[in-house]
Design a protein around this motif. Structure first.
Motif, PDB file in Angstrom:
ATOM      1  N   LEU A   1      -0.944   7.845   6.074  1.00 21.84           N
ATOM      2  CA  LEU A   1      -2.365   8.419   5.662  1.00 21.84           C
ATOM      3  C   LEU A   1      -3.451   7.573   6.328  1.00 21.84           C
ATOM      4  O   LEU A   1      -4.422   8.060   7.014  1.00 21.84           O
ATOM      5  N   VAL A   2      -3.204   6.256   6.364  1.00 21.31           N
ATOM      6  CA  VAL A   2      -4.213   5.244   6.921  1.00 21.31           C
ATOM      7  C   VAL A   2      -4.195   5.554   8.369  1.00 21.31           C
ATOM      8  O   VAL A   2      -5.185   5.554   9.239  1.00 21.31           O
ATOM      9  N   LEU A   3      -3.242   5.907   9.049  1.00 26.85           N
ATOM     10  CA  LEU A   3      -3.144   5.947  10.505  1.00 26.85           C
ATOM     11  C   LEU A   3      -3.863   7.155  11.069  1.00 26.85           C
ATOM     12  O   LEU A   3      -4.498   7.404  11.816  1.00 26.85           O
TER      13      LEU A   3
ATOM     14  N   LEU B   1      -0.777  -2.305   1.824  1.00 31.10           N
ATOM     15  CA  LEU B   1      -1.019  -1.467   2.917  1.00 31.10           C
ATOM     16  C   LEU B   1       0.069  -0.642   3.696  1.00 31.10           C
ATOM     17  O   LEU B   1      -0.167   0.594   3.983  1.00 31.10           O
ATOM     18  N   ALA B   2       1.246  -0.895   3.686  1.00 30.25           N
ATOM     19  CA  ALA B   2       2.459  -0.331   3.983  1.00 30.25           C
ATOM     20  C   ALA B   2       3.545  -0.771   3.343  1.00 30.25           C
ATOM     21  O   ALA B   2       3.465  -2.127   2.562  1.00 30.25           O
ATOM     22  N   THR B   3       4.668  -0.169   3.171  1.00 30.27           N
ATOM     23  CA  THR B   3       5.848  -0.734   2.608  1.00 30.27           C
ATOM     24  C   THR B   3       6.664  -1.870   3.210  1.00 30.27           C
ATOM     25  O   THR B   3       7.563  -2.303   2.737  1.00 30.27           O
ATOM     26  N   GLY B   4       6.133  -2.073   4.260  1.00 26.81           N
ATOM     27  CA  GLY B   4       6.902  -3.519   4.851  1.00 26.81           C
ATOM     28  C   GLY B   4       5.954  -4.060   5.956  1.00 26.81           C
ATOM     29  O   GLY B   4       4.855  -3.239   6.508  1.00 26.81           O
ATOM     30  N   THR B   5       6.196  -5.247   6.899  1.00 27.37           N
ATOM     31  CA  THR B   5       5.540  -5.905   7.682  1.00 27.37           C
ATOM     32  C   THR B   5       5.489  -4.791   9.154  1.00 27.37           C
ATOM     33  O   THR B   5       4.176  -5.051   9.795  1.00 27.37           O
ATOM     34  N   GLU B   6       6.417  -4.368   9.214  1.00 26.57           N
ATOM     35  CA  GLU B   6       6.129  -3.552  10.638  1.00 26.57           C
ATOM     36  C   GLU B   6       5.318  -2.568  10.458  1.00 26.57           C
ATOM     37  O   GLU B   6       4.551  -2.040  11.280  1.00 26.57           O
ATOM     38  N   GLY B   7       4.989  -1.917   9.237  1.00 26.40           N
ATOM     39  CA  GLY B   7       4.432  -0.884   8.971  1.00 26.40           C
ATOM     40  C   GLY B   7       2.755  -1.449   9.028  1.00 26.40           C
ATOM     41  O   GLY B   7       1.823  -0.728   9.416  1.00 26.40           O
ATOM     42  N   SER B   8       2.534  -2.500   8.276  1.00 31.36           N
ATOM     43  CA  SER B   8       1.230  -3.056   8.321  1.00 31.36           C
ATOM     44  C   SER B   8       0.888  -3.477   9.548  1.00 31.36           C
ATOM     45  O   SER B   8      -0.369  -3.508   9.913  1.00 31.36           O
TER      46      SER B   8
ATOM     47  N   VAL C   1      -2.649  -2.471  11.727  1.00 29.84           N
ATOM     48  CA  VAL C   1      -3.558  -3.320  12.189  1.00 29.84           C
ATOM     49  C   VAL C   1      -3.722  -3.136  13.662  1.00 29.84           C
ATOM     50  O   VAL C   1      -4.885  -3.178  14.481  1.00 29.84           O
ATOM     51  N   ASP C   2      -2.488  -2.488  14.466  1.00 34.72           N
ATOM     52  CA  ASP C   2      -2.460  -2.582  15.855  1.00 34.72           C
ATOM     53  C   ASP C   2      -3.435  -1.363  16.216  1.00 34.72           C
ATOM     54  O   ASP C   2      -4.217  -1.278  17.026  1.00 34.72           O
ATOM     55  N   ALA C   3      -3.251  -0.414  15.426  1.00 40.02           N
ATOM     56  CA  ALA C   3      -4.100   0.875  15.334  1.00 40.02           C
ATOM     57  C   ALA C   3      -5.749   0.569  15.270  1.00 40.02           C
ATOM     58  O   ALA C   3      -6.498   1.249  15.954  1.00 40.02           O
ATOM     59  N   GLU C   4      -5.953  -0.140  14.436  1.00 38.03           N
ATOM     60  CA  GLU C   4      -7.360  -0.487  13.952  1.00 38.03           C
ATOM     61  C   GLU C   4      -7.921  -1.390  15.174  1.00 38.03           C
ATOM     62  O   GLU C   4      -9.040  -1.117  15.745  1.00 38.03           O
TER      63      GLU C   4
ATOM     64  N   ASP D   1      -5.775  -8.771   5.923  1.00 39.60           N
ATOM     65  CA  ASP D   1      -5.286  -9.178   4.665  1.00 39.60           C
ATOM     66  C   ASP D   1      -4.106  -8.531   4.074  1.00 39.60           C
ATOM     67  O   ASP D   1      -3.393  -8.901   3.559  1.00 39.60           O
ATOM     68  N   GLY D   2      -4.199  -7.035   4.339  1.00 35.27           N
ATOM     69  CA  GLY D   2      -3.044  -6.191   3.790  1.00 35.27           C
ATOM     70  C   GLY D   2      -1.486  -6.804   4.465  1.00 35.27           C
ATOM     71  O   GLY D   2      -0.736  -6.801   3.918  1.00 35.27           O
TER      72      GLY D   2
END
Ligand SMILES: NC(=O)c1ccc[n+]([C@@H]2O[C@H](COP(=O)([O-])OP(=O)(O)OC[C@H]3O[C@@H](n4cnc5c(N)ncnc54)[C@H](O)[C@@H]3O)[C@@H](O)[C@H]2O)c1
Length: 337
Positions: free
Chosen positions: A86-88, A103-110, A114-117, A304-305
Motif C-alpha cells: 500500500l505504501v509503495l 512499515l513492512a513485515t521485514g527489513t527487505e520490505g522496509s 526507503v529505496d522507492a522514496e 525510522d521505520g
C-alpha cells in the motif's frame, strides 16, 4: 491538491478496524484542515459503518481509493502484511501516506519502501510511531536532552496489552508490539541501538511465547530492559523509566480515575491503546496534516521505520536462539539526515 479550498487535505483510510476507526474519529473530531473522504476495509459492513462516522464514501478497493480524485493523502491501518504494497502504491502515485507500524513485515520490505522514496527524492511517508507525539514522552525526551538526569546508564520499559490480537504470533510480540520501544528508546535517548538479547518465558509447546523480555544495548553503552506482554488481562499498561547518573525520570499516568473500594486503593487501568494514547494520536495526525499542507515532512520517517525493523529482525533472531544479536548499522541517507 484539490479545489476544496486547496488547503483541506482529503484523506483516504485503508483498514477500518480498531486502529483505523479510531484514526477516522480523531481526524473527524479533532484535526483541522483535513477530512476523511474515503474509507476501504476488506469487510464491506465495516467500511460502510466507519465511512458513515466521517460522512465519507465507501471505496470498493484499496487500488480504487489510492488512485481516486478525491484522495490527497492516505492513512494505512490495514494488517501488517499489507503495509508495504500500500505504501509503495502511494509513493508511485506521489501521495503522502501515514502508515501504521510496522512499515513492512521485514527489513527487505522496509528497505524497498526507503529505496522507492529515495528514488522519488521526496519524503512522503510517516510511520505511526505515535509515542513520539505523546506529551509525557516528549517531556521525558526534553529532560534527558537537558542533561538534568546526568549521563543515561539504563532504562526500563514495560508494555502490556490486555489481550492478544487474534493474529498474534511469538515473533509478532517483537515485530508488532515491541517495535514501539525499538523506535522510541533510541529517539528518547538520542542513542542508536547496538545489540539485543531476547528472553522468553517458558510456555507449553506450541503456545504463544508471551511474556518476552529484551535487553537492549545502546551505542553509548546504556542498558535497557523491555518487557512485553500481549495478554496481561488486567488492562493496557505502558511504563518507561530512564536512569541517569544524576537522577531518574519516569512516565506517570497522564490522566485517569483513582478508586478506593472494597479494601483497595488504586488507579483504573484503561483497556486499550486508543484511550491511553488519545493525545498522542491527535498530535500525530495534526502534525501529519499540517506537514502535508505546508509541504514539510514531519514525524517518524520511512528510515525510522526501517531502523526499527532492523532492530526487530535482530530481536527475532535472538528469540530463535541466537543469543545476543548486534543491530546492523546502516548509514542514514541524506534525505533523512
Ligand atoms: N500505533 C498503534 O498504537 C497501533 C495500535 C494498534 C494497531 N496498530 C496497527 O494498526 C494496524 C491495524 O491494527 P488493528 O488493531 O486496527 O487491527 P484490526 O484487526 O482491528 O483491524 C484490521 C482491519 O483491516 C481490515 N482488512 C483486512 N484485510 C484488508 C485488506 N486487504 N484491505 C483493507 N482492509 C483489510 C480488517 O477487516 C480489519 O477491519 C496494524 O498494522 C497494527 O500494527 C497500531
Amino acid at each position: 491538491m484539490n479545489d476544496e479550498a486547496t488547503s483541506v487535505v482529503r484523506v483516504g483510510v485503508v483498514g477500518a478496524g480498531a486502529m483505523g476507526a479510531a484514526h477516522v474519529q480523531t481526524l473527524t473530531r479533532w484535526v483541522g484542515g483535513a477530512r476523511v473522504s474515503a474509507v476501504h476495509d476488506a469487510d464491506p459492513e465495516r467500511t460502510a459503518q466507519v465511512a458513515q462516522l466521517a460522512g465519507a464514501r465507501a471505496a470498493a478497493s484499496a487500488e480504487q481509493l489510492v488512485g481516486a480524485d478525491d484522495v490527497d493523502a492516505v492513512l494505512v491501518a490495514a494488517p501488517d502484511p499489507l503495509h508495504e504494497e500500500l505504501v509503495l502504491a502511494c509513493l508511485a502515485g506521489g501521495l503522502p501516506v501515514l502508515c501504521e507500524k510496522p512499515l513492512a513485515t521485514g527489513t527487505e520490505g522496509s528497505r524497498r519502501v526507503v529505496d522507492a522514496e529515495l528514488a522519488g527524492g521526496r519524503r512522503l511517508v510517516q510511520v505511526g510511531f505515535m509515542r513520539r507525539f505523546d506529551p509525557a514522552y516528549v517531556e521525558l525526551r526534553a529532560l534527558v536532552r537537558s542533561g538534568a538526569l546526568g549521563d543515561v546508564r539504563a532504562a526500563h520499559c514495560v508494555h502490556r496489552n490486555a489481550q492478544a490480537h487474534p493474529d498474534a504470533t511469538s515473533e509478532g510480540v517483537l515485530v508488532n508490539s515491541m517495535i514501539h520501544e525499538l523506535d522510541v528508546v533510541p529517539w528518547l535517548l538520542d542513542d542508536p541501538l547496538a545489540a539485543v538479547t531476547v528472553h522468553a518465558a517458558r510456555v507449553p509447546a506450541g503456545a504463544l511465547r508471551d511474556v518476552q523480555v529484551a535487553v537492549l544495548e545502546t551505542v553509548a553503552g546504556a542498558v535497557v530492559t523491555v518487557e512485553v506482554s500481549v495478554n496481561a488481562r488486567y488492562g493496557y499498561d505502558i511504563h518507561t523509566e530512564v536512569v541517569g547518573t544524576a537522577g531518574t525520570a519516569s512516565l506517570t499516568p497522564p490522566y485517569g480515575l483513582g478508586v478506593r473500594r472494597a479494601g483497595l486503593s488504586g488507579r483504573v487501568v484503561g483497556g486499550d491503546f486508543v484511550a491511553r494514547f488519545a493525545d498522542a494520536y491527535r498530535e500525530e495526525l495534526a502534525a501529519w496534516v499540517q506537514g502535508i499542507r505546508e509541504d514539510r515532512p514531519v514525524g517518524p520517517s520511512a528510515w525510522d521505520g526501517h531502523r526499527a525493523n532492523l532492530a526487530a529482525s535482530a530481536a527475532v533472531e535472538s528469540l530463535h536462539g541466537a543469543g545476543r544479536v548486534e543491530v546492523p548499522h546502516e548509514p542514514t541517507p541524506p534525505l533523512y539526515a
